[in-house]
Design an enzyme around this catalytic site. Structure first.
Site, PDB file in Angstrom:
ATOM      1  N   LYS A  66      37.733  27.764  51.449  1.00 26.11           N
ATOM      2  CA  LYS A  66      36.817  26.780  51.524  1.00 26.11           C
ATOM      3  C   LYS A  66      38.369  25.857  51.076  1.00 26.11           C
ATOM      4  CE  LYS A  66      33.421  23.997  49.550  1.00 26.11           C
ATOM      5  NZ  LYS A  66      31.900  23.610  48.304  1.00 26.11           N
TER       6      LYS A  66
ATOM      7  N   GLU B 229      46.570  31.678  45.731  1.00 30.41           N
ATOM      8  CA  GLU B 229      46.414  33.989  46.633  1.00 30.41           C
ATOM      9  C   GLU B 229      46.104  33.401  48.206  1.00 30.41           C
ATOM     10  OE1 GLU B 229      44.571  31.990  44.354  1.00 30.41           O
ATOM     11  OE2 GLU B 229      44.105  33.630  42.137  1.00 30.41           O
TER      12      GLU B 229
ATOM     13  N   GLY C  52      31.201  28.019  46.858  1.00 29.09           N
ATOM     14  CA  GLY C  52      31.885  29.276  47.701  1.00 29.09           C
ATOM     15  C   GLY C  52      31.780  30.369  47.123  1.00 29.09           C
ATOM     16  N   ARG C  53      30.745  30.358  45.966  1.00 25.85           N
ATOM     17  CA  ARG C  53      29.996  32.203  46.163  1.00 25.85           C
ATOM     18  C   ARG C  53      28.424  31.947  46.390  1.00 25.85           C
ATOM     19  NH1 ARG C  53      30.947  28.700  42.051  1.00 25.85           N
ATOM     20  NH2 ARG C  53      29.114  27.534  40.819  1.00 25.85           N
TER      21      ARG C  53
ATOM     22  N   GLU D 275      30.627  32.893  37.484  1.00 25.15           N
ATOM     23  CA  GLU D 275      30.253  31.279  37.547  1.00 25.15           C
ATOM     24  C   GLU D 275      29.368  30.164  37.674  1.00 25.15           C
ATOM     25  OE1 GLU D 275      32.795  30.758  41.429  1.00 25.15           O
ATOM     26  OE2 GLU D 275      34.776  31.072  40.369  1.00 25.15           O
TER      27      GLU D 275
ATOM     28  N   HIS E  63      26.771  59.247  34.096  1.00 28.58           N
ATOM     29  CA  HIS E  63      27.904  60.219  33.557  1.00 28.58           C
ATOM     30  C   HIS E  63      28.629  59.687  32.937  1.00 28.58           C
ATOM     31  CE1 HIS E  63      25.864  63.693  35.095  1.00 28.58           C
ATOM     32  NE2 HIS E  63      25.739  63.233  36.154  1.00 28.58           N
TER      33      HIS E  63
ATOM     34  N   LYS F 125      44.706  28.241  36.502  1.00 24.03           N
ATOM     35  CA  LYS F 125      45.052  27.502  37.987  1.00 24.03           C
ATOM     36  C   LYS F 125      46.623  26.723  37.689  1.00 24.03           C
ATOM     37  CE  LYS F 125      41.464  28.100  40.742  1.00 24.03           C
ATOM     38  NZ  LYS F 125      40.606  27.404  41.663  1.00 24.03           N
TER      39      LYS F 125
END
Ligand code: F6P
Length: 548
Positions: free
Chosen positions: A207, A213, A267-268, A353, A384, A512
Site C-alpha cells: 500500500k 521488508e 491493509g488488512r 491489528e 492431536h 519499525k
C-alpha cells in the site's frame, strides 16, 4: 468524550445477568429446550452459524443486542458504508465494502465516485489476469508466465496467500503462485531457486511502497532478474499494486503496470482491492468476481438485518460475552478444511491489528478487556496437538469451528470422517464427561475401584465449553468471500462496542523505527550509548558472527 462501555446500562445489566449465567450448564439448557438449535442458529449469505452451544439464553442475547445498540453499532455501521471518516486518527474513510459492491453501488465521498473508480481498477485487474492466464502476456523471451511471485507483507500478503491456498482447487493448474513476505532472505531465496526468470511475474504489493521488508525483497528480486534480463525487460516481469505511484515509478515499474487502490482501504482489508490480483490470476476474473459477490452478500445482510438476527453482530456479541464477562483471554479458530490452513493467521492480523488496543478513539482508556488472542489450526490436526488444553486446561477458550458440507475431492469416506470429528469435538466441549459417567465407564471395563479412584480426575471432562459452528455448502470463491466479510464485520462491531478505532495500527511503529537504527548499526558502527546492556550484547554477538 465517549461514554465508557462499562457505564452503558446494558453492560451493567449483563454483569448482573452473568452472575446467574455463569452457573448454567449447557447440557441442561439443551435438555430443557429441544428447539435450541432453531432458536440459536442463523443463515446468511450461504453460511450457517449454529451458536446454540454457547452459555446463553434468550435474555443473554437480548441484552447483548441492547449493548450493541447502546454503543451505537447501527449508526457507526451506516457511517462506515456511507464513507464517513470513521478512522479518526488517520482522518480516513473505511470503504472496503465499496470494493465488493456491484457497479453503481459505491458511495460518493468528497466528490469522488468511489464505485466508478473501484470498477475501473477491477476491470484492469481482471483484464490483466485474463491475459496472463491465457498466455497472451509473455515474458522477455516470448514465453508465457508459469510462476507468479507476490512480494508483500501483512495485509499485502496474508489475504492473497490465504485466499489462493483456500481456492487452490478452483485455480488454474498452469500458474504456480508463490508468496514472499519475510525480510529473512531464506524466504525469497527458497522461492527464487525454483524459478525460471523468463517465465516469472513478480507482483510487488505494498500500500505504502515503503515497507522495509517488501522493498528489500523487491530490490533483491529485481537484481536476481537483471542477472538474466535487462532493465528494458522489467515491465514484462514486474507489476505493482500500491497507492504510491511516485515510489512505484522510482522503483522502475511502468505505471501502466501499476494497479492502484486508495488510502481508504486498510491493509488488512485490502484483499478485495487490486491487492487481490494474485487471486484473480489464480482463480480467474470470474472467480474473483464471485469472491467479491460473496462478501457483498454478507455486507448486505450486515447492513440490513436487525441486530438480533444479524450474523456478524451475533458473532461479535458472543465474543464480547466471553471476553468481558467470562474473562476469556483467547479464542481458537478451527477450520475443518485443509485448504483453510492459513485462515487463523489471516484472522490474527484482522482481529489483533484492528482491536488489539487499550485506548478508545478519543484517547481515553478503554477500561475493560479488548481483543483476545486469536490462534488456531486446521482440524483434525489440532485435535492431536493442543485440543487437550481446550478440553481439560484451566482456561476456557471459545472455539469457532468452520467446515464445508461437501468436499472438493472424491476420496471415499474422508469427508464423513472429517465432519464426524468436527461435530464430535463441538459436542464434547459442550457435554464434557462428569465423574459419574467416567466411573460407570471404568466399571464396565472391570477396572478395580482403587484404580478408578486414581484415574477419575484425569478422565473427567468439565465440559460446558462454548463453541460456534460455521458451515458452508462447499468452499468456493463466494462462500469464502462471505466468511471473510463475516469476520470483518464481527471485528467492526466489537471495535464499536469497545469504543476503539479498529482501522489504525500505531502499535507497529515503534519496532519499525528501532529496527531501522539497529540495521544501520549491524551493517555499520554500533552506538552502545543508545541501547541497554542486553541489546548491546546481542548486537556484538551478531556482528561477530556476521564477520565470520
Ligand atoms: O506494519 C503493519 C502494516 O502497516 C500492516 O497494517 C500492513 O498490512 C502491512 O504493514 C504492509 O503494509 P504495506 O502494504 O504498506 O507494505
Amino acid at each position: 468524550m465517549l461514554q465508557p462501555t462499562a457505564d452503558l446500562p446494558a453492560f451493567r445489566a449483563l454483569a448482573d445477568h452473568y452472575a446467574q449465567a455463569k452457573e448454567w450448564r449447557m447440557r441442561d439448557l439443551f435438555a430443557r429446550d429441544p428447539r435450541r438449535f432453531d432458536t440459536f442458529s442463523i443463515e446468511a449469505a450461504g453460511l450457517l452459524l449454529d451458536y446454540s452451544k454457547n452459555r446463553i439464553d434468550g435474555t443473554t442475547m437480548g441484552l447483548l443486542a441492547q449493548l450493541l445498540r447502546e454503543a451505537g453499532v447501527e449508526q457507526r455501521r451506516d457511517a462506515m458504508f456511507a464513507g464517513e471518516r470513521i478512522n479518526n486518527t488517520e482522518q480516513r474513510a473505511v470503504l472496503h465494502t465499496a470494493l465488493r459492491a456491484p457497479r453503481g453501488g459505491g458511495p460518493v465521498v468528497d466528490g469522488q465516485d468511489v464505485g466508478a473508480e473501484v470498477h475501473a481498477v477491477l476491470e484492469r485487474v481482471c483484464d490483466f489476469a485474463a491475459r496472463v492466464r491465457s498466455g497472451n502476456w509473455v515474458g522477455r523471451t516470448g514465453m508465457p508466465v508459469t510462476d507468479v511471485v507476490n512480494i508483500g507483507i501483512g495485509g499485502s500478503d496474508l489475504g492473497p496467500e490465504m485466499v489462493c491456498k483456500a481456492l487452490r482447487t478452483h485455480a488454474a493448474p498452469h500458474l504456480n503462485m508463490h508468496f514472499v513476505a519475510n525480510v529473512d532472505g531464506h524466504d525469497l531465496d527458497a522461492a527464487l531457486t525454483r524459478l525460471d526468470p523468463d517465465r516469472t511475474l513478480f507482483v510487488i504489493a505494498s500500500k505504502t511502497f515503503t515497507t522495509r521488508e517488501t522493498m528489500m525483497n523487491a530490490q533483491s528480486a529485481r537484481a536476481w532478474f537483471l542477472r538474466h534480463g535487462t532493465e528494458a525487460d522489467l515491465p514484462r516481469h514486474f507489476v505493482a499494486v500500491s497507492t504510491n505511484a511516485d515510489a512505484v515509478r522510482a522503483f522502475g515499474i511502468d505505471l501502466q503496470n501499476m494497479f492502484p487502490f486508495w488510502d481508504w482501504v486498510g491493509g488488512r482489508y485490502s484483499v478485495w482491492s487490486a491487492i487481490g490480483l494474485p487471486v484473480a490470476l489464480a482463480v480467474g476474473p470470474e472467480g474473483f468476481r464471485d469472491f467479491l459477490a460473496g462478501a457483498h452478500a454478507m455486507d448486505t445482510h450486515f447492513r440490513t438485518a436487525p441486530l438480533e438476527r444479524n450474523m456478524p453482530a451475533i458473532l461479535a456479541a458472543l465474543g464480547i460475552w466471553y471476553r468481558n464477562f467470562f474473562g476469556c483471554a483467547s479464542v481458537s479458530i478451527a477450520p475443518y478444511h485443509q485448504d483453510l490452513g492459513q485462515f487463523a493467521a489471516y484472522l490474527q492480523q484482522l482481529e489483533m491489528e484492528s482491536n488489539g488496543k487499550r485506548v478508545r478513539a478519543d484517547g481515553s482508556p478503554v477500561g475493560i478487556a479488548t481483543c483476545p488472542v486469536v490462534w488456531g489450526d486446521v482440524g483434525t490436526n489440532g485435535q492431536h496437538a493442543y485440543f487437550q488444553l481446550l478440553h481439560q486446561g484451566t482456561d476456557m477458550v471459545p472455539v469457532d469451528f468452520i467446515a464445508a458440507l461437501r468436499p472438493l475431492h472424491d476420496l471415499p469416506g474422508h469427508h464423513e470422517a472429517l465432519l464426524a470429528n468436527c461435530f464430535a469435538q463441538a459436542e464434547a466441549f459442550m457435554l464434557g464427561k462428569d465423574a459419574g459417567e467416567v466411573r460407570e465407564e471404568m466399571r464396565a471395563q472391570m477396572l478395580p475401584e482403587d484404580r478408578i479412584d486414581a484415574l477419575l480426575p484425569h478422565r473427567t471432562f468439565p465440559g460446558n465449553r462454548p463453541s460456534n459452528m460455521i458451515l458452508m455448502n462447499v468452499l468456493g470463491p463466494s462462500s469464502l468471500g462471505a466468511l471473510i466479510a463475516l469476520y470483518e464485520h464481527k471485528v467492526f462491531v466489537q471495535g464499536v462496542v469497545w469504543g476503539i478505532n479498529s482501522f489504525d495500527q500505531w502499535g507497529v511503529e515503534l519496532g519499525k523505527v528501532l529496527a531501522k537504527t539497529l540495521e544501520a548499526e549491524l551493517t555499520g558502527t554500533p552506538s552502545p550509548e543508545a541501547h541497554d546492556a542486553s541489546t548491546n550484547a546481542l548486537i556484538a554477538r551478531a556482528k561477530a558472527a556476521l564477520k565470520r
